[in-house]
Design a protein around this motif. Structure first.
Motif, PDB file in Angstrom:
ATOM      1  N   TRP A   1      10.471   3.978  -4.384  1.00 39.50           N
ATOM      2  CA  TRP A   1      10.337   5.254  -3.665  1.00 39.50           C
ATOM      3  C   TRP A   1       9.722   5.086  -2.285  1.00 39.50           C
ATOM      4  O   TRP A   1       9.886   5.941  -1.421  1.00 39.50           O
ATOM      5  CB  TRP A   1       9.524   6.245  -4.489  1.00 39.50           C
ATOM      6  CG  TRP A   1      10.306   6.728  -5.663  1.00 39.50           C
ATOM      7  CD1 TRP A   1      10.169   6.349  -6.964  1.00 39.50           C
ATOM      8  CD2 TRP A   1      11.383   7.662  -5.641  1.00 39.50           C
ATOM      9  NE1 TRP A   1      11.103   6.982  -7.742  1.00 39.50           N
ATOM     10  CE2 TRP A   1      11.863   7.795  -6.955  1.00 39.50           C
ATOM     11  CE3 TRP A   1      12.006   8.391  -4.619  1.00 39.50           C
ATOM     12  CZ2 TRP A   1      12.917   8.633  -7.285  1.00 39.50           C
ATOM     13  CZ3 TRP A   1      13.055   9.225  -4.954  1.00 39.50           C
ATOM     14  CH2 TRP A   1      13.500   9.341  -6.274  1.00 39.50           C
TER      15      TRP A   1
ATOM     16  N   LYS B   1       9.155  12.342  -0.113  1.00 39.72           N
ATOM     17  CA  LYS B   1       9.334  11.159  -0.952  1.00 39.72           C
ATOM     18  C   LYS B   1      10.400  11.332  -2.032  1.00 39.72           C
ATOM     19  O   LYS B   1      11.273  10.468  -2.179  1.00 39.72           O
ATOM     20  CB  LYS B   1       7.989  10.808  -1.593  1.00 39.72           C
ATOM     21  CG  LYS B   1       7.968   9.534  -2.400  1.00 39.72           C
ATOM     22  CD  LYS B   1       6.533   9.211  -2.812  1.00 39.72           C
ATOM     23  CE  LYS B   1       6.437   8.000  -3.679  1.00 39.72           C
ATOM     24  NZ  LYS B   1       5.032   7.682  -3.999  1.00 39.72           N
ATOM     25  N   TYR B   2      10.349  12.439  -2.767  1.00 37.74           N
ATOM     26  CA  TYR B   2      11.219  12.586  -3.938  1.00 37.74           C
ATOM     27  C   TYR B   2      12.425  13.511  -3.734  1.00 37.74           C
ATOM     28  O   TYR B   2      13.446  13.300  -4.357  1.00 37.74           O
ATOM     29  CB  TYR B   2      10.410  13.071  -5.142  1.00 37.74           C
ATOM     30  CG  TYR B   2       9.337  12.090  -5.539  1.00 37.74           C
ATOM     31  CD1 TYR B   2       9.665  10.903  -6.177  1.00 37.74           C
ATOM     32  CD2 TYR B   2       8.004  12.345  -5.262  1.00 37.74           C
ATOM     33  CE1 TYR B   2       8.690   9.987  -6.539  1.00 37.74           C
ATOM     34  CE2 TYR B   2       7.020  11.434  -5.623  1.00 37.74           C
ATOM     35  CZ  TYR B   2       7.361  10.260  -6.254  1.00 37.74           C
ATOM     36  OH  TYR B   2       6.394   9.365  -6.605  1.00 37.74           O
TER      37      TYR B   2
ATOM     38  N   LYS C   1      14.084  11.837  -0.356  1.00 37.72           N
ATOM     39  CA  LYS C   1      14.247  10.395  -0.624  1.00 37.72           C
ATOM     40  C   LYS C   1      14.200   9.590   0.677  1.00 37.72           C
ATOM     41  O   LYS C   1      14.925   8.604   0.846  1.00 37.72           O
ATOM     42  CB  LYS C   1      15.546  10.129  -1.383  1.00 37.72           C
ATOM     43  CG  LYS C   1      15.609  10.853  -2.699  1.00 37.72           C
ATOM     44  CD  LYS C   1      16.962  10.687  -3.353  1.00 37.72           C
ATOM     45  CE  LYS C   1      17.057  11.619  -4.541  1.00 37.72           C
ATOM     46  NZ  LYS C   1      18.410  11.941  -4.899  1.00 37.72           N
TER      47      LYS C   1
ATOM     48  N   TYR D   1      13.272   5.859   0.023  1.00 44.59           N
ATOM     49  CA  TYR D   1      13.825   5.199  -1.155  1.00 44.59           C
ATOM     50  C   TYR D   1      14.697   4.008  -0.767  1.00 44.59           C
ATOM     51  O   TYR D   1      15.451   4.064   0.201  1.00 44.59           O
ATOM     52  CB  TYR D   1      14.667   6.179  -1.994  1.00 44.59           C
ATOM     53  CG  TYR D   1      15.084   5.564  -3.315  1.00 44.59           C
ATOM     54  CD1 TYR D   1      14.237   5.580  -4.408  1.00 44.59           C
ATOM     55  CD2 TYR D   1      16.308   4.924  -3.437  1.00 44.59           C
ATOM     56  CE1 TYR D   1      14.597   4.990  -5.608  1.00 44.59           C
ATOM     57  CE2 TYR D   1      16.679   4.333  -4.630  1.00 44.59           C
ATOM     58  CZ  TYR D   1      15.818   4.363  -5.709  1.00 44.59           C
ATOM     59  OH  TYR D   1      16.178   3.769  -6.888  1.00 44.59           O
TER      60      TYR D   1
ATOM     61  N   PRO E   1      17.555   7.323  -8.655  1.00 45.75           N
ATOM     62  CA  PRO E   1      16.539   8.355  -8.441  1.00 45.75           C
ATOM     63  C   PRO E   1      16.814   9.603  -9.260  1.00 45.75           C
ATOM     64  O   PRO E   1      17.951  10.042  -9.352  1.00 45.75           O
ATOM     65  CB  PRO E   1      16.646   8.668  -6.951  1.00 45.75           C
ATOM     66  CG  PRO E   1      17.317   7.499  -6.353  1.00 45.75           C
ATOM     67  CD  PRO E   1      18.176   6.890  -7.425  1.00 45.75           C
TER      68      PRO E   1
END
Length: 150
Positions: free
Chosen positions: A55, A81-82, A85, A88, A123
């Protein structure tokens, strides 16, 4: 904990992860929820350090948040971050380099045994979609176990 990302979270970050939606992060309490063996196995296999290798693979400036971060700073960091992404990537073991087609080549002729880091699932994928959906709504079944540690 986020059972599909394989990470443990503080309470403040857990609340933000919940707000992202289960398509990004499936949050479960380590102490209040019953855990199925698949979740424990996945969390043990991944964990925060290994997850961050992916990540934050392209986090060249080392962007991080402090445990004292405001709610807004925390939200922005977690979304970047998530959800976006932004950082990533697939990490490469020492002695390897990433090529244009995402394969690796050995860059250290003295270390021919350099190994590629085992990839994580894509992811936001689940341990196994059926195990997560089957267990997520059945907390009192006898085959669930409380999570260990955190």
């Amino acid at each position: 904990a986020s059972i599909n990302l394989g990470i443990f979270l503080c309470l403040d970050c857990a609340g933000i992860h919940r707000s992202l939606g289960t398509h990004i992060s499936k949050v479960r309490s380590v102490t209040m929820d019953k855990w199925c063996p698949d979740w424990v196995q996945f969390m043990t296999a991944v964990g925060n350090y290994r997850a961050n290798l992916y990540w934050e693979c392209n986090n060249k400036f080392g962007d991080k948040i402090s445990h004292r971060a405001s709610g807004r700073e925390r939200l922005n960091f977690i979304r970047t971050k998530y959800e976006e992404k932004k950082w990533y990537g697939i990490p490469v073991a020492p002695g390897q380099k990433q090529t244009a087609n995402n394969s690796t080549t050995n860059t250290n002729s003295t270390n021919a045994s350099a190994t590629k880091i085992t990839p994580l699932p894509p992811p936001t994928s689940s341990v196994s979609p059926s195990s997560v959906s089957n267990h997520a709504h059945q907390p009192n079944q006898h085959h669930h176990h409380h999570a260990v540690g955190a």
